[in-house]
Scaffold this active site. Sequence first.
Site: not given
Length: 220
Positions: A105, A107
């Site tokens: 991921k 963010h």
Amino acid sequence: MLTEKKKEFLQFMLSAQVLRFGEFVTKSGRNTQYFVNTGMYRTGAQLSRLGEYYAGMVADTVGGEFDAMFGPAYKGIPLAAACACALWTGHHIDKPYFYNRKEVKDHGEGGSTVGYKPKDGDRVIIIEDVITAGTAVRESMSLLRACGEISVPHIFISVDRCEVGQTPGRTAIMEVEEEFGAKVHPIVNVVDVYDYLRENGDPALCKAMEGYMDRYCILP
């Protein structure tokens, strides 16, 4: 030896349709008379009971002498969560758990893991379903090593299939233990599965499973 506790666990897996008998072909192309799919655990009662089996094995083996539990995505995630809950409620051992994302991921909190953030010096135990070829364990070890100077002294699984790995005369679990120095602890193994089938199944299926074990397994 098929103890009452092991028999109880096998009956539990059968009742949840996690363990099935019949004729199957594994991903590696091997014919087998039993199949294990922990993705079939689907209710709160099943997960609670499963967590108790794993937690009992962890408590009996290492007690609280570890820092965190790792559940490999995807099937290891609910296993680690259930084990963490049962360790607290049944043994008053409160330990964190974490798991990996299949895709990193970029963010929010970011990273490749969710939950506890391992740090240098941590002793992490892996909570997994089965080890067939050892591929998933090697992926987990690579991911954990990328997190820091982490040791993995123990791996806990539901079933040891005892199947030969990449090296003649060695099972996949033997290879994992030698490669990473981690001791693998199963709740049951293929001999327990066979003994249960022999007590409760049909003779033809038992005979076929004997052939499977002779061909693919290294028995303890």
